[in-house]
Design a protein around this motif. Sequence first.
Motif, PDB file in Angstrom:
ATOM      1  N   LEU A 143      40.257  47.008  31.058  1.00 54.20           N
ATOM      2  CA  LEU A 143      39.626  45.825  30.482  1.00 54.20           C
ATOM      3  C   LEU A 143      39.313  46.105  29.024  1.00 54.20           C
ATOM      4  CD1 LEU A 143      36.959  44.670  33.113  1.00 54.20           C
ATOM      5  CD2 LEU A 143      39.057  43.504  32.474  1.00 54.20           C
ATOM      6  N   LEU A 199      37.300  44.323  25.815  1.00 51.86           N
ATOM      7  CA  LEU A 199      36.383  43.250  25.421  1.00 51.86           C
ATOM      8  C   LEU A 199      36.240  43.244  23.906  1.00 51.86           C
ATOM      9  CD1 LEU A 199      33.531  43.857  28.034  1.00 51.86           C
ATOM     10  CD2 LEU A 199      35.490  42.348  28.230  1.00 51.86           C
ATOM     11  N   SER A 210      31.952  37.628  24.825  1.00 53.03           N
ATOM     12  CA  SER A 210      33.085  38.428  24.369  1.00 53.03           C
ATOM     13  C   SER A 210      34.373  37.889  24.988  1.00 53.03           C
ATOM     14  CB  SER A 210      32.900  39.902  24.744  1.00 53.03           C
ATOM     15  OG  SER A 210      32.677  40.069  26.119  1.00 53.03           O
ATOM     16  N   GLU A 254      37.908  38.651  26.716  1.00 54.23           N
ATOM     17  CA  GLU A 254      38.305  39.712  27.639  1.00 54.23           C
ATOM     18  C   GLU A 254      39.805  39.638  27.904  1.00 54.23           C
ATOM     19  OE1 GLU A 254      36.120  40.826  31.447  1.00 54.23           O
ATOM     20  OE2 GLU A 254      37.773  39.609  32.204  1.00 54.23           O
ATOM     21  N   GLY A 278      42.538  41.765  30.325  1.00 48.28           N
ATOM     22  CA  GLY A 278      42.605  42.756  31.395  1.00 48.28           C
ATOM     23  C   GLY A 278      44.028  42.941  31.874  1.00 48.28           C
ATOM     24  N   TYR A 300      36.851  34.710  28.969  1.00 47.23           N
ATOM     25  CA  TYR A 300      35.595  34.817  28.231  1.00 47.23           C
ATOM     26  C   TYR A 300      34.543  35.440  29.138  1.00 47.23           C
ATOM     27  CZ  TYR A 300      31.510  33.485  25.506  1.00 47.23           C
ATOM     28  OH  TYR A 300      30.351  33.512  24.768  1.00 47.23           O
ATOM     29  N   ARG A 301      33.799  36.396  28.605  1.00 52.31           N
ATOM     30  CA  ARG A 301      32.730  37.072  29.342  1.00 52.31           C
ATOM     31  C   ARG A 301      31.402  36.730  28.681  1.00 52.31           C
ATOM     32  NH1 ARG A 301      32.143  40.596  33.252  1.00 52.31           N
ATOM     33  NH2 ARG A 301      34.392  40.932  33.401  1.00 52.31           N
ATOM     34  N   SER A 336      32.409  36.593  33.979  1.00 50.15           N
ATOM     35  CA  SER A 336      33.639  36.275  33.259  1.00 50.15           C
ATOM     36  C   SER A 336      34.454  35.249  34.016  1.00 50.15           C
ATOM     37  CB  SER A 336      34.462  37.552  33.072  1.00 50.15           C
ATOM     38  OG  SER A 336      35.744  37.254  32.570  1.00 50.15           O
ATOM     39  N   SER A 350      38.436  33.917  33.746  1.00 49.12           N
ATOM     40  CA  SER A 350      39.699  34.244  33.086  1.00 49.12           C
ATOM     41  C   SER A 350      40.862  33.506  33.734  1.00 49.12           C
ATOM     42  CB  SER A 350      39.999  35.745  33.201  1.00 49.12           C
ATOM     43  OG  SER A 350      38.969  36.518  32.673  1.00 49.12           O
ATOM     44  N   GLU A 397      32.042  46.198  39.083  1.00 48.81           N
ATOM     45  CA  GLU A 397      32.456  44.806  38.944  1.00 48.81           C
ATOM     46  C   GLU A 397      33.019  44.271  40.248  1.00 48.81           C
ATOM     47  OE1 GLU A 397      34.600  42.797  35.450  1.00 48.81           O
ATOM     48  OE2 GLU A 397      36.204  43.104  36.920  1.00 48.81           O
ATOM     49  N   HIS A 441      33.253  52.931  30.686  1.00 49.65           N
ATOM     50  CA  HIS A 441      33.614  52.161  29.502  1.00 49.65           C
ATOM     51  C   HIS A 441      33.241  52.922  28.233  1.00 49.65           C
ATOM     52  CE1 HIS A 441      29.665  50.799  28.046  1.00 49.65           C
ATOM     53  NE2 HIS A 441      29.327  50.692  29.312  1.00 49.65           N
TER      54      HIS A 441
END
Length: 174
Positions: free
Chosen positions: A24, A26, A34, A36, A38, A68-69, A79, A81, A135, A160
């Motif tokens: 992912l 961001l 943010s 995103e 992926g 969009y997150r 999020s 997507s 997640e 991350h």
Amino acid sequence: MRKTIFDDTRSGVDSAYLSGVGLLILGDANDRGSLEIGTFYMPKLFVREVEGNYLSQSTELLHITLGYRYWPTSYFSASLSFYSAYTIGSPSTDFSSLRPDQTQSTSAEDITEYGFDLSLMFQLWNSGSWGAMLEGRYSQSVTSKTGESANDYSGMIGIHYLLQAKRTKPGTIE
């Protein structure tokens, strides 16, 4: 971990938990949101019912999301997507109770699948640029065939790293 959503007992097919890998990325849009992107490489199971008979096929997919997150807090986000998923290799038939005159297939034989992902992310640990996250993700296919179960849910645990430009004053970037 990923699992296709369907009634195991009616079809006689078991939707096992499958694993894959993902990345992912961001990019901050503002202080609460943010963009995103992926990419996930994973197996997927498709189950289709045709006149009371079942066909189960599996394939490997490259699942790509763009969305969009939103971050209501610094440790929790959601999020939405759009995704496109591309079949890699040939699908395999895992189970079939179709009669010889029934020639239906599942979306595993299609080149591309489209849909929407909804995900919730929780930051388990954060120390500056590094952190760990958990997640949950639900994928809703919009190109599944009649009588087909192609929606699934997944869970991820990941590490991350934050890449971000340093801002010294509003409007300037170092």
